[in-house]
Design an enzyme around this catalytic site. Sequence first.
Site, PDB file in Angstrom:
ATOM      1  CD  GLU A 152      39.384  43.384  44.203  1.00  0.00           C
ATOM      2  OE1 GLU A 152      39.757  43.069  45.363  1.00  0.00           O
ATOM      3  OE2 GLU A 152      40.162  43.792  43.338  1.00  0.00           O
ATOM      4  CG  ASP A 196      40.328  44.456  39.486  1.00  0.00           C
ATOM      5  OD1 ASP A 196      40.087  43.498  40.245  1.00  0.00           O
ATOM      6  OD2 ASP A 196      41.436  44.659  38.972  1.00  0.00           O
ATOM      7  CG  ASP A 251      41.833  36.911  40.336  1.00  0.00           C
ATOM      8  OD1 ASP A 251      42.082  36.505  39.189  1.00  0.00           O
ATOM      9  OD2 ASP A 251      41.782  38.118  40.632  1.00  0.00           O
TER      10      ASP A 251
END
Length: 507
Positions: free
Chosen positions: A339, A292, A393
């Site tokens: 990411e 992430d 998200d």
Amino acid sequence: MRRSAGILMPISALPSRYGIGTLGEAAYEFIDFLEAAGQSYWQILPIGPTGYGDSPYQSFSAFAGNPYFIDLDLLARDGWLKKEEYSEIHWGDDPGRTDYGTLYKRRFDVLRKAVKRLLADVPDDYEAFAEKNAFWLDDYALFMALKDAHQGKSFMLWEDDLRKRDEKALASARAGLKEEIAFYKGIQYFFFQQWALMRTYALDHGISLIGDVPIYVSPDSSDLWANPQLFQLDKDGRPTEVAGCPPDGFSADGQLWGNPLYNWEDMKKDGYAWWTKRISYQFELVDVLRIDHFRGFESYFAIPYGAVTARGGRWRKGPGIDFFRTIEKKLGHLNIIAEDLGFLTPEVVQMVKDTGYPGMKVLEFAFDPRDTGSGYLPHKFINNCVVYTGTHDNETVMGWMENSPRSFSEHAIDYLHLDEKEGYNWGFIRAAYMSVADLAVMQFQDLLGLGDEARFNVPSTTGNNWVWRAKKDDFTFALSKKLRHMTGLYERLPEGKKEADIQASDE
């Protein structure tokens, strides 16, 4: 990474009778669904115990497993529980949503019964488990026992001798909280026993797991408490600056995450030893790892501690490519997904390229004129990437089509040749599947064509996130057959299989 497909489905979102998805029957049935649908990957969110806002990205530990994911029926099957000890408990009013408040109040009482039986008749492999994981388990179990003793308060509010880990205070706590410490260790034993069985089943059925590592740890975590030297803290042990994102066209105030920032200079001196352990440990649990906020390794946004918005933050240099070269020198080649979303500078783009890791492409971003030059339109893709309609998200496709400015949705309809008869969601999925991206991963909600009532997370908000759950009757043969056909049509079936081979297994 060969041409393939997968589904993004958080474990918490699986159906179950006990308030939240677990590592039990529904997980195995979902793996069966993935196999029948011609999929190769199951992508999950972080699996740690959730903290503030019930977010998997704000965990009490970077290593521990979420107690809520322990399946109660499996505990009963193995003799650690009796069915009547949990089957009649009310776990929430809506089977389509997780009630974290109810889980917090009731799940641990049930788990205590199981751990009591475990400690009264310790299995042969328990001590080996505790010893192998002692590097994080000892601190985590003590941390959680101390949190309970302080009515759940953040460790920043504990007495100074405990907060700063005075050895005499810690020794006293270990003696006084011996039973609670043993309880939290027992929970982890159950979690990882069930995880190992589930992962073996997945691999046996041709499904690889994609895990998720948040770049930062929670400000209320055993990681920060036990390893203060790894972070940017003042002499009193409090962060000097915290993590977030700068203001942009999407958020005038930016995003204030509040996570402590790493002391990268000191980490480099020992070859990023803590990170090496963290990544190595995750690859014992999963087959591919999404990291992430990948751009934060090149440079990260630092916000003064105590600020109420991200407006006063500034960019600071991260460890860069040296970090990944060091990690791979120690661990070998790693199957990592970068990411690489958000504000990307040429330096970030170059770092991703230098690692060789596939980046992410989100189709919902492709039609927003504020995201110019970011390459989210399929005709700009390279092979070495992972395409999503949207992530956890983002809005669902149907939610995005309904809520986006008309110019955005009209652009999508024109570019993707969307057809209401096929369904806008399937038009997006088709575009992802037919693209040159090596891997296409779809949210399960988009397969169902759900609206934003099924959105999993709205960043920088609390109170209504991480709660959506699928229902048992969502996993239909018709859906798996439709998805399998599209997977075969665009040559994303598992290696060595043809659509006819998979269809024959149904007959």
